[in-house]
Structures are given as structure tokens and as C-alpha cells.
Design an enzyme around this catalytic site. Structure first.
Site, PDB file in Angstrom:
ATOM      1  CG  ASP A 297      -1.995   0.993   1.204  1.00 27.63           C
ATOM      2  OD1 ASP A 297      -2.283   1.508   0.120  1.00 27.63           O
ATOM      3  OD2 ASP A 297      -2.550   1.294   2.274  1.00 27.63           O
ATOM      4  CB  THR A 299      -1.633   6.701   2.480  1.00 31.25           C
ATOM      5  OG1 THR A 299      -1.661   7.423   1.250  1.00 31.25           O
ATOM      6  CG2 THR A 299      -1.756   7.665   3.637  1.00 31.25           C
ATOM      7  CG  ASP A 539      -1.775   1.434   6.753  1.00 28.60           C
ATOM      8  OD1 ASP A 539      -2.197   1.124   5.627  1.00 28.60           O
ATOM      9  OD2 ASP A 539      -1.880   2.581   7.230  1.00 28.60           O
TER      10      ASP A 539
END
Length: 836
Positions: A297, A299, A539
Site C-alpha cells: 500500500d 499511505t 496498514d
């Protein structure tokens, strides 16, 4: 509030609750403790061992029973404990908070637990509330929701009346009523919970190879067992002897490999933990070293989620310091901070000033303003362009930075600072502005990201960035971390592709933007279909399906608690540096286990050949169950240390081919010498006793160790068997120690299988093993424990003559590649000579 919408009556709500239309959550995984224990304890091999163990106990052979059954039980306990710990963690996963919610029933607002909300209820959603069900906004002008944990998009999402609010998101601002349409298992967040709690257990490439080898050995041992036991029945052997033979045959299966792998995994996990990663699935370290495609990912993963000021482009020469100070003062005067304001405060000087009016930033408005002695506005160029006195050169400048992935804002000053920022209705409005500067911001990369990703790519790992953010922003960041193929693919483009086009795009492209969670999952599935071994780093909750589907799921420590709980590996302090450490440790495990396989299989093949030869000749059975325990010194301890000392090496299919090239010559040569020694010693003792040439004290020793009186009919056979078994075990143990020197030769003299190594620890280990075995033979209690005769006088000449001949013959076979020449095999390097 909103009670004019009456909602359900209490009776209607009670009826729906009784019909199971409530927001109840799933509990636990599908695997119970009983299922876990049955799957790990009562395996086919364990059941076989248990049967042999019970038979030995009934025959009062406790020591043999413990040796036969012990290793299988140890492996079962380790596996069961690991799976039970995983089950408990999965059972505790919660994607929703359990705070009470406000519902409107019968025109009255009341608080109820989330699990008592029923389909059709009206829920009062306020700022700071977590959405617990799916359904539309039916009253209220506008709500801003944070859906970043669900979708991966960092910007707040505006929901107007009729817009669907998703469970798992949070209300950032606004106020309204939501109708509960999808509750319980039908809601979005509960589907994610089911995925998160799902049990996944997939063997790694190394585990799969070991399982294949063990199955092949088990099949061979099964055939051999049937043959040997039928022969024993025809020879009318005792039940005790048949059970002992079965125990020895079951001991040929290299079940210790599983224990070795478990220990190697545990050691690797402890090592990696000291380098910044928490291992939650024991095989994750080895699995990570097999990864050839790493998906991540953006961000919160590649970036910290913070912004940095790249440049302040002041539009009028000579006013740089003044504009920077004004911008810094503006940032310090804003009451509602965000990532942009924080970056400006950290980068620029300034002092907060007294404000008269303030318009906070919102995702819909895309600008903010403060009014005091001066009136300043900071916002997106396309929103401020209509009120700027001139914007033509700004658009070209901003487009240049935006094309490289930077975020560009305009800092401007109102021409009339006395003009209000609000109209008569109270709505915010933009005054006429004079542009002062362009503010260029960039996402802050995490430490070590560029270096680690570059190292991974150098070792053959392809990196793909998959994000819910704008494709151009993702592409620019990908270029920063060194991805050469940074042309992005948008999620909408993927939706319009055929399955073949989708697979091709996934294979050839490295950057994906505006990707929904189900598309992330689809990308991982596509890579798996194409034969890639994948890892996914994420995350947020939106990453859960792809983390579960990837071969290795990696979470950031700062990510959501649920994501950390379901991940195989957690990067402590969010440091990517732990990835290379884990990869290196995993390759050490692979290298060590691959080397250890040579010793395990050489022992199995040698013992199998010896049993076959002795059975054909008809001179008893060459092993006792207690003698099988000698593999602790010949295989167990050596493989434990060799695994820990191994250099880093990636899994390579050629290693499997090299096993045959090592095991073939080693087992054939060793078995030939060992069987000859057994036969010769057996016959010498038999003839010596028959001729009366054996001293009486030796005969008494034979009687004491065999439990057969010298006057009994079976005494000669028992004495010859125990002596031949001792000679056989001594020879195979000594040669097993020397095989370690062939695998890690300290000098050119021992280099037959592979080139010499600088590490002298294996050579020192061999000396210790020789000393330990000498002690075992020298002391009657230890010799008796392993069913051996404590004698050097007879055996020493045999060993001194046969071992050197065996050594030079085997070394010559490897040096001249005799097996390859005889079988006309293509040249394949040995496992020990493969480059890291």
C-alpha cells in the site's frame, strides 16, 4: 432531534430481534480446539507410532516405547500450541467498537448496544461516532466520513442525504439519521470480520518439499515393513522381535525434519525480532525469502502519512522571507490543524496572530482561510482560480509539479481584509485574492524504504504499489522509491478489462491507483494464478482480504490493531529495514534445512539398504529400537547446528536434484561397507563361539547384555547379533560424522562434494561428536542404554581399516561425478555449491 421520523416501534424492534434480524456478530473461527488437536495428534504416522508404543509397553519395553513415540508427540504438541494460539488471536478480532448507539424508536431517542440494533432502525449519527451498520443517510444535510480503513483513500468522503454509510467508517463532521439496511453478517464490516477470522494454513515451498520427501520415505518404509514382517512371520519370530523390528522401521521416517524445521523457525523468529519484526506465523520468515512479488500500500505504508514542504515558490522577487513568515504565521493561527498545516509549521517561521474569522478546511471546500489584520487563504488552485487576479502562469507551474506527484496549493491574500468570509446566510465565500506563493508538498517516505526496495529488486523481487489514492500521486511516489515502470493503472481501467487483459496488466505494470479493496484482492489472486509467490504490506482494515490471500501478510506497527493481529509479520517501528533482515534469515533457514536434508536422507537410505541386505542374507535384524536413538548424535545435533550456521541462500529447485547426487553415492557406499562389516562380524562371533575360541569372560558379557544364558539355544545368535549391531552402529556413526566434513569441508583434503569453507565450526562440532560417541561406548551404562557392547578392542581395527577406504572411495565418486556419468545425468550443481 430527528424524532419527527418516528422509526420502528418497540414492538416491531422486538419482533425483528426475535426473527434474527439484529446486528449480531460472528464469534470465533470454524476450527474448534478438538479439531485442532485431532488434526495434529492423530495423524497417520502418529497413529502408527502409538500402536507400536502400546505394544512395546505391553511387552515391558518402556525405553524403546519412549524412543519410538516421543518425537512424534513433541512435533504434535508444537503444532497444536501454534494453531491454538492463532485461533485465540483470531477469535478476539473486533473491527467495531462496542459503545452504545442512539436509535429512534417510536419517536423517542434512546441508547442501545450495537448488537440490539435491528434491520430498519433509525440511528442518530454524530461527529466522532463509528458507523456500525450499512444503510443510507435519510435525514441530515451532509456528513463527512473517514473511510480510510475500509477503502484506503486518505481523504474524507462526503455523504449527502441518500448516500450509503458503511459500517467500520467514522463520522468526522455533521449530524443525521441513518437507516439500518444491512446488519449483522450482511454488513460490510462483518464480511471483513469473517475474512479476518478465517483460518489459512498454506505450506511454504520448503515445507511442501519436505512433506513430499517424507511421504516418499513413508511409502518406501511401508513396502519394506510388509516384506520384513512377512519374512519374520515365516521365520516364526517372537512377537517382541516383530514389534521391535516395526519400531526400527518406523524410525526410518525422517520425522525429526519437522522438529528441525520448527526449531529453525523459532530461532529465525527470535533473530528477526531483534532486528525489528514480530513474527506471528512461525513459517513467515522462510516464506518471505521465497517471495518474488512484493505488493505494498502507499499511505501509511511507504509513507508516514505526514507531509513535507518541498518548495515555497514565491511569486514576487524580493519578498521570499516576508511571504514565508506570513505563511508560517497563517499556519500557526489556524485552529483546526491537519497534515498540511503541521508541515508548514515545521518548515517555516512565524507567530500566531489574533483572528477575527476562520473558515476551516474541508474536503468539499478544499480551502481554508483566517481573517485578522490581514486575510489569508490557502487552497487548491482549481478552487481559488475564479477569484485570483491572475492565474495563467500559475496553472502551468502547478501542472509541472503535479505531474511529478507533488501536492500543490495556492497561498493568497485578500485584496480587502475587512470583507467578511461569510455571506448573509452564514455560508463561507471566497473574497478577491492576490496570489502570494505556490506551496509544493510531498508525502514523507518512511526511513530505509528506498534502500530496502532497491535491495529487494536487486535480488529478483518485483515490487508493486497498490493504493486507493490518485494514480498520478501513486506513480510519482513509486518513481521516488525507484520503480522504473511508474506508469499507473487506475481501478476503473481494471474494471473494464477481460480476465486475460487483467492478468497481463497485473503482470506487466507496477503502479495501481484508485484501487478498491476487492481489486487489491483480485490483483493478489491474479499474481498467484500466474505462479508468483506473493507478499502484501498494508496498514488498514481495507488491506485485510489481500493480506489474508497473499502468501505472506505484512503489517505496519502503526496500522490498525486488527490488521496487526491477522498479519504473518509486523514491522516494528514501521521500519522497512526489517524486511531485508527477515529475508536474509529466511534464506539461512532454507540453506540450513537443505543441507540437513542431505544428512537425514543419507541416514534413511543407508539404513534401508542395510536392512534389505541383511534380511536377504538372513542374519537377524541389524538394529534395535534403542540404537535408532543414536541419530541424535549422527543427525539431530549436527543438523541443528548446521541450520543455524548456514549462509543465506534462496530456495532453488536444483537443491532437490542435488540431494540425489549426494545421497546416492553416500548411502550406497556406506551401506555396502556397513552390511559387509555386519555380516563379517556376525560370522566371526558365530564361528568363534562354535569353536570355543571366545574367552569365558566375553561369553559372560554376551549373556549379561543379551539376557540369554550361554546354555540356551539362541545364545550364539543373540551374541553374534549384538556384536554385529555394535560394529554396524559404530561404523555408520563415524561415517555420519565424516559426512558433515564433506558438507562443510575445512580443508581441501575433505573437498569431494563441495569446495572448502572458511567456517571451522562444523569441523569443531565433528570433534565433539566423536568425543561424545567414544564416551558412550566406553561406559557400560550409556552403551547399554543404546543397546551397544562397551568394547573398543575388537571394533577399533575394523574401523581403522574400513573408514579410510570408505572415505577415499566416496570422495572419488563425488570428485569424478561417477553417479552422473553412470546414469548419464545432466550436470547440476550441488546444494552446497549454489550461489546465494
Amino acid at each position: 432531534m430527528h424524532t419527527q421520523l418516528g422509526g420502528l416501534t418497540e414492538a416491531e424492534a422486538a419482533g425483528r430481534l426475535a426473527r434474527g434480524e439484529a446486528n449480531t456478530t460472528s464469534t470465533g473461527t470454524s476450527r474448534s480446539y478438538g479439531v485442532i488437536l485431532r488434526a495434529n495428534v492423530f495423524t497417520f504416522f502418529n497413529n502408527l507410532l502409538f500402536g507400536i508404543g502400546v505394544a512395546l509397553l505391553l511387552l515391558d519395553r518402556t525405553n524403546d516405547a519412549v524412543i519410538s513415540v516421543g518425537l512424534g508427540l513433541i512435533n504434535s504438541v508444537i503444532s497444536s500450541v501454534q494453531e491454538i494460539r492463532a485461533k485465540r488471536k483470531l477469535d478476539q478480532l473486533k473491527l467495531l467498537h462496542r459503545a452504545s448507539c442512539l436509535v429512534v424508536r417510536g419517536g423517542v431517542e434512546r441508547a442501545v448496544p450495537p448488537e440490539q440494533i435491528v434491520r430498519g432502525d433509525l440511528i442518530h449519527v454524530r461527529r466522532g461516532d463509528q458507523i456500525v451498520v450499512d444503510g443510507p443517510l435519510v435525514a441530515g444535510s451532509r456528513i463527512e466520513c473517514d473511510e480510510s480503513l475500509l477503502t484506503g483513500e486518505s481523504e474524507p468522503v462526503v455523504k449527502l442525504e441518500g448516500g450509503v454509510l458503511l459500517s467500520g467508517s467514522s463520522c468526522l463532521s455533521g449530524d443525521g439519521l441513518q437507516r439500518a439496511d444491512a446488519v449483522g453478517a450482511a454488513s460490510y464490516v462483518q464480511n471483513l470480520t469473517v475474512v479476518a477470522r478465517g483460518w489459512t494454513s498454506e505450506p511454504t515451498p520448503l515445507q511442501r518439499r519436505i512433506n513430499q520427501i517424507v511421504r516418499a520415505v513413508m511409502f518406501t518404509v511401508a513396502l519394506l515393513s510388509v516384506t520384513i514382517l512377512v519374512q519374520a512371520a515365516l521365520l516364526d519370530l517372537t512377537v517382541l522381535q516383530m514389534v521391535k523390528d516395526a519400531a526400527v522401521l518406523s524410525g526410518l521416517i525422517p520425522y525429526g525434519l519437522f522438529l528441525l524445521v520448527a526449531v529453525a523457525y523459532a530461532t529465525g523468529a527470535a533473530t528477526v525480532a531483534g532486528r525489528g519484526a514480530l513474527v506471528q506465523r512461525v513459517s513467515a520468515v522462510e516464506a518471505l525469502s521465497n517471495v518474488d512479488v512484493l505488493c505494498t500500500d502507499k499511505t501509511g505504508t511507504l509513507t508516514t502519512g505526514r507531509l513535507q514542504v518541498e518548495q515555497i515558490h514565491v511569486l514576487e522577487a524580493g519578498t521570499v522571507d516576508d511571504v514565508n513568515s506570513r505563511l508560517g504565521s497563517f499556519a500557526r493561527s489556524v485552529s483546526a490543524g491537519n497534515a498540511t498545516i503541521t508541515a508548514l509549521i515545521e518548515a517555516l517561521p512565524g507567530e500566531a496572530f489574533a483572528t477575527r474569522e476562520e473558515v476551516p478546511f474541508s474536503s468539499v471546500r478544499r480551502w481554508s482561510a483566517v481573517s485578522g489584520q490581514h486575510q489569508y487563504v490557502l487552497g487548491a488552485l482549481d478552487r481559488l482560480t475564479p477569484v485570483l487576479s491572475s492565474s495563467e502562469p500559475l496553472e502551468a507551474l502547478a501542472a509541472g509539479w503535479a505531474s511529478r506527484g507533488y501536492r500543490v496549493l495556492i497561498f493568497a491574500e485578500a485584496a480587502d481584509p475587512a470583507q467578511s468570509l461569510f455571506d448573509l446566510s452564514g455560508e463561507s465565500r471566497l473574497p478577491k485574492l492576490e496570489a502570494l506563493a505556490l506551496v509544493v508538498l510531498r508525502d514523507e517516505l518512511r526511513p530505509h524504504v528506498q534502500q530496502v526496495l532497491s535491495t529487494l529488486q536487486d535480488t529478483g523481487v518485483r515490487v508493486k504499489v497498490i493504493s486507493g489514492d490518485d494514480p498520478n500521486t501513486v506513480a510519482a511516489l513509486a518513481a521516488q522509491v525507484g520503480l522504473l515502470d511508474s506508469a499507473p493503472v487506475a481501478g476503473d481501467d481494471l474494471d473494464g478489462m477481460s480476465p486475460a487483459e487483467f492478468d497481463l496488466a497485473v503482470d506487466q505494470r507496477s503502479v495501481f491507483g484508485r484501487i478498491a479493496p476487492d481489486q487489491k484482492h483480485g490483483i493478489i489472486d491474479s499474481l498467484r494464478r500466474q505462479g508468483y509467490y506473493t507478499a502484501m504490506i498494508g496498514d488498514g482494515v481495507n488491506d485485510i482480504p489481500s493480506l489474508k490471500r497473499a502468501h505472506v501478510g505484512v503489517a505496519m506497527q502503526s496500522g490498525s490493531a486488527v490488521t496487526r493481529d491477522i498479519a504473518d509479520l509486523v514491522l516494528l517501528d514501521d521500519s522497512f529495514a526489517a524486511l531485508t533482515a527477515a529475508q536474509d534469515q529466511g534464506r539461512r533457514i532454507i540453506s540450513g534445512i537443505s543441507t540437513s536434508l542431505n544428512l537425514f536422507l543419507a541416514r534413511v537410505a543407508t539404513s534401508t539398504l542395510i536392512i534389505i541386505v541383511v534380511a536377504v542374507i538372513g542374519l537377524g535384524f541389524p538394529y534395535e529400537p534403542a540404537q535408532v536413538a543414536l541419530t541424535l548424535f549422527t543427525v539431530g545435533l549436527p543438523t541443528f547446528f548446521l541450520t543455524r550456521w548456514a549462509p543465506a541462500r534462496r530456495f532453488d529447485a536444483r537443491m532437490i536434484g542435488s540431494l540425489a547426487r549426494f545421497v546416492g553415492p553416500a548411502s550406497l557406499t556406506t551401506a555396502a561397507f556397513a552390511a559387509a562389516i555386519y555380516v563379517v562380524v556376525y560370522q566371526l562371533v558365530e564361528v568363534g563361539i562354535g569353536r570355543g575360541e571366545v574367552p569365558s569372560e566375553v561369553l559372560e558379557r554376551f549373556s549379561a547384555y543379551t539376557g540369554v544364558d550361554g546354555s540356551e539355544a539362541g545364545f550364539v545368535d543373540a551374541a553374534a547379533t549384538i556384536t554385529a549391531q555394535t560394529a554396524l552402529s559404530t561404523f555408520t556413526s563415524v561415517t555420519a560424522f565424516i559426512l558433515i566434513l564433506f558438507l562443510a569441508p575445512p580443508r581441501r583434503f575433505f573437498a569431494g562434494w563441495t569446495r572448502p569453507v572458511k567456517d571451522t565450526r562444523p569441523a569443531r562440532l565433528v570433534l565433539c561428536l566423536f568425543a561424545a560417541f567414544a564416551i558412550i561406548l566406553a561406559f557400560p551404562p550409556t552403551a547399554h542404554y543404546f543397546a551397544l557392547l562397551p568394547s573398543f578392542k575388537v571394533l577399533l581395527p575394523v574401523i581403522l581399516i574400513t573408514v579410510p577406504i570408505w572415505f577415499f572411495l566416496l570422495r572419488g565418486m563425488w570428485r569424478h561425478r561417477l553417479l552422473e556419468r553412470i546414469l548419464d545425468l545432466p550436470p547440476v550443481p550441488s546444494a552446497a555449491t549454489l550461489e546465494p
